[in-house]
Motif scaffolding. Sequence first.
Motif, short mmCIF file in Angstrom:
data_model
loop_
_atom_site.label_atom_id
_atom_site.label_comp_id
_atom_site.label_asym_id
_atom_site.label_seq_id
_atom_site.Cartn_x
_atom_site.Cartn_y
_atom_site.Cartn_z
N VAL A 106 24.46 -29.42 14.50
CA VAL A 106 25.50 -28.66 15.19
C VAL A 106 25.94 -27.49 14.31
CG1 VAL A 106 26.37 -30.58 16.59
CG2 VAL A 106 27.41 -30.11 14.40
N ASN A 107 26.24 -26.38 14.96
CA ASN A 107 26.68 -25.19 14.25
C ASN A 107 28.16 -24.97 14.53
OD1 ASN A 107 24.15 -24.63 13.17
ND2 ASN A 107 23.50 -23.70 15.07
N GLY A 108 28.97 -25.81 13.90
CA GLY A 108 30.41 -25.71 14.08
C GLY A 108 30.84 -26.23 15.43
N GLY A 109 32.09 -26.04 15.74
CA GLY A 109 32.63 -26.50 17.01
C GLY A 109 33.78 -27.46 16.79
N PHE A 110 34.01 -28.31 17.79
CA PHE A 110 35.13 -29.25 17.73
C PHE A 110 34.68 -30.64 18.14
CE2 PHE A 110 37.23 -25.21 17.98
CZ PHE A 110 38.29 -25.37 17.10
N LEU A 111 35.34 -31.62 17.57
CA LEU A 111 35.12 -33.03 17.87
C LEU A 111 36.39 -33.55 18.52
CD1 LEU A 111 33.49 -35.78 17.11
CD2 LEU A 111 35.15 -35.88 15.25
N LEU A 163 32.03 -30.41 21.12
CA LEU A 163 31.85 -29.10 21.73
C LEU A 163 31.37 -28.17 20.63
CD1 LEU A 163 35.26 -29.12 23.61
CD2 LEU A 163 33.02 -29.59 24.60
N ALA A 164 30.09 -27.80 20.69
CA ALA A 164 29.49 -27.00 19.63
C ALA A 164 29.05 -25.64 20.16
CB ALA A 164 28.29 -27.72 19.04
N GLN A 165 29.08 -24.63 19.28
CA GLN A 165 28.59 -23.31 19.68
C GLN A 165 27.10 -23.39 19.98
OE1 GLN A 165 30.17 -22.00 16.10
NE2 GLN A 165 32.04 -21.19 16.98
N SER A 166 26.38 -24.17 19.18
CA SER A 166 24.98 -24.47 19.46
C SER A 166 24.66 -25.81 18.81
CB SER A 166 24.04 -23.37 18.96
OG SER A 166 24.08 -23.28 17.56
N ALA A 167 23.68 -26.50 19.38
CA ALA A 167 23.29 -27.81 18.87
C ALA A 167 21.86 -28.10 19.31
CB ALA A 167 24.24 -28.89 19.39
N VAL A 188 27.36 -34.43 23.36
CA VAL A 188 27.30 -33.21 22.57
C VAL A 188 27.01 -32.10 23.58
CG1 VAL A 188 26.18 -31.94 20.71
CG2 VAL A 188 26.45 -34.43 20.54
N VAL A 189 27.94 -31.15 23.68
CA VAL A 189 27.86 -30.12 24.70
C VAL A 189 27.96 -28.73 24.07
CG1 VAL A 189 28.92 -29.29 26.85
CG2 VAL A 189 29.00 -31.71 26.30
N THR A 190 27.16 -27.79 24.59
CA THR A 190 27.21 -26.40 24.16
C THR A 190 27.52 -25.54 25.38
OG1 THR A 190 24.90 -25.88 24.61
CG2 THR A 190 25.39 -26.88 22.46
N PRO A 191 27.77 -24.24 25.19
CA PRO A 191 27.97 -23.38 26.37
C PRO A 191 26.76 -23.38 27.31
CG PRO A 191 28.73 -22.27 24.39
CD PRO A 191 28.04 -23.53 23.95
N MET A 224 41.83 -38.17 18.33
CA MET A 224 41.98 -37.05 17.40
C MET A 224 41.13 -35.88 17.86
SD MET A 224 39.61 -38.16 14.11
CE MET A 224 39.65 -36.57 13.35
N VAL A 225 41.44 -34.70 17.34
CA VAL A 225 40.64 -33.50 17.53
C VAL A 225 40.46 -32.90 16.15
CG1 VAL A 225 40.54 -31.20 18.55
CG2 VAL A 225 41.50 -33.09 19.86
N ALA A 226 39.21 -32.49 15.83
CA ALA A 226 38.95 -31.92 14.51
C ALA A 226 37.90 -30.82 14.61
CB ALA A 226 38.47 -33.01 13.55
N PRO A 227 38.10 -29.72 13.86
CA PRO A 227 37.05 -28.69 13.79
C PRO A 227 35.88 -29.21 12.94
CG PRO A 227 38.91 -28.07 12.40
CD PRO A 227 39.28 -29.35 13.10
N LEU A 228 34.66 -28.87 13.35
CA LEU A 228 33.47 -29.34 12.64
C LEU A 228 32.87 -28.26 11.77
CD1 LEU A 228 31.58 -31.25 15.47
CD2 LEU A 228 32.94 -32.21 13.61
#
Length: 135
Positions: free
Chosen positions: A63-68, A78-82, A8-11, A41-45
């Motif tokens: 997680v506050n949105g992002g992609f899986l 990949l999350a905006q914040s986690a 799980v990665v953020t900026p 697969m790739v999916a928006p969270l």
Amino acid sequence: MKTIKVSVVTPDGPVYEADVEMVSTKAESGELGILAGHVPMVAPLQIGAVRLKNGDQTDFVAVNGGFLEVRPDQVTILAQSAEQANEIDLERAKLARERAEQRLNDQKRDNVDIRRAELALQRAVNRVNVSERNV
């Protein structure tokens, strides 16, 4: 049971890295459960909890949105914040929830950006819920 590597990665950098048996989370299309060998697969969270199960231990990450991104041997979020459940400041999250609720209640008097206030409320509620599951 086989395991799959999860990151799980953020900026701001990595938040969680481990080998787990199962990943559960909410994508925009619905609830996902991922095991080793899952089809790529790739999916928006959505804003929500990621449950990471390994044996009889379950970790939670808010997680506050992002992609899986799912590959047969690895899951990357990949999350905006986690935040991991045990790192959430519960009192701060509860105060953020109260502020967001107040903003939504005051919308008639003020020039409140409703969508922004709703998202702030969702994020705060998610952090409280994830934190309390870890207690």
